[in-house]
Design a protein around this motif. Structure first.
Motif: not given
Length: 300
Positions: A192-199
């Protein structure tokens, strides 16, 4: 994100003088049943909240652990730390067995935000973990990690902070490029944290605030808070792109060669990429929007 020259911990009478890296982190919650994911699931499991400051201590091969959180006995924390340390080394170094840490890494699990802030210093008000190293002439004189559980009493910052300590140990205190040091640690964050960085990275590109490759690899100091989303998003995206290209151990070989030979030669030698110009083209065409699996070295 913040340099601290003196760290004081009220419960444990010791002072370390060096640079602290303060990072808001969480630990993977994956469905894979491999050892790495089993450890991560244990770390992220909820434990009953507690207001009781009950000191427990535990010493293992590589850690001296002090826990003031009665829901997380020091023995449990120490076991997780040893398992995660092994997993991080295995992922990035492969079959190269790590040396024992001497001195051991002091790991403090705080009970209160105030205790954590007092130990880590200004700028830690919104973080859950801090790693600190004292390296002199390539020899590590002290290692330390300060942790604070999240609102659900989950110990979510261990993987990220421990990655910083492991990487520093591998490179004998040599400073990696800022984007790469942070990027590698982000790959230990939860999906989830990595996907927030991707966003954040997608938004930065859409708004025209994204870092160019030349700017990102030249960044030495942490940017201003307003630039954090673009910087961390770009660092995570570029690091994941390289880490996915074949054997995960290639990334540290690239890091080592880039410091000796420069980026262009290191890219050609390790990844058969014709320098930064070609890497920039590959990066711009990629979509690093799937969380990297530290356990498997591939998309989950």
């Amino acid at each position: 994100m913040l340099a601290v020259t003196a760290i004081f911990l009220p419960e444990v009478n010791d002072v370390l003088t060096t640079i602290a890296f303060l990072l808001i982190t969480v630990v993977p919650t994956q469905t894979c049943r491999c050892n790495e994911c089993r450890v991560a699931a244990t770390e992220s499991a909820k434990r009953q909240p507690t207001n009781q400051s009950l000191l427990t201590k535990s010493q293992t091969q590589n850690f001296d652990v002090y826990s003031y959180n009665s829901s997380w006995p020091a023995m449990d924390v120490a076991k997780l730390a040893e398992e995660r340390r092994t997993a991080i080394y295995d992922h990035w170094r492969g079959s190269v067995a790590p040396d024992e840490w001497d001195p051991k890494c002091v790991l403090i699990l705080h009970l209160s935000r105030q205790s954590y802030i007092t130990a880590v210093g200004r700028g830690s008000e919104r973080t859950l973990g801090s790693s600190l190293l004292n390296v002199q002439q390539g020899v590590c004189r002290a290692r330390r990690i300060d942790l604070l559980t999240d609102s659900n009493n989950r110990m979510t910052s261990l993987g990220h902070e421990l990655t910083h300590v492991v990487i520093s140990d591998i490179f004998q205190g040599q400073h990696l490029p800022r984007w790469l040091d942070e990027g590698i640690a982000i790959l230990a964050d939860s999906h989830d944290k990595q996907l927030r960085h991707a966003d954040d990275w997608k938004q930065a590109n859409a708004q025209g605030t994204a870092y160019s490759l030349a700017r990102l690899v030249a960044t030495e100091a942490y940017p201003s808070p307003a630039q954090f989303p673009a910087f961390y998003g770009g660092s995570a995206s570029l690091t994941a792109l390289l880490a996915r290209r074949g054997d995960s151990t290639k990334l540290l070989k690239f890091a080592e060669l880039s410091q000796k030979l420069g980026y262009d030669k290191a890219l050609r030698n390790v990844y058969e990429i014709d320098g930064l110009v070609e890497l920039d083209r590959i990066w711009r065409m990629s979509e690093e929007n799937v969380a990297y699996s530290l356990a498997q070295g591939e998309e989950p």
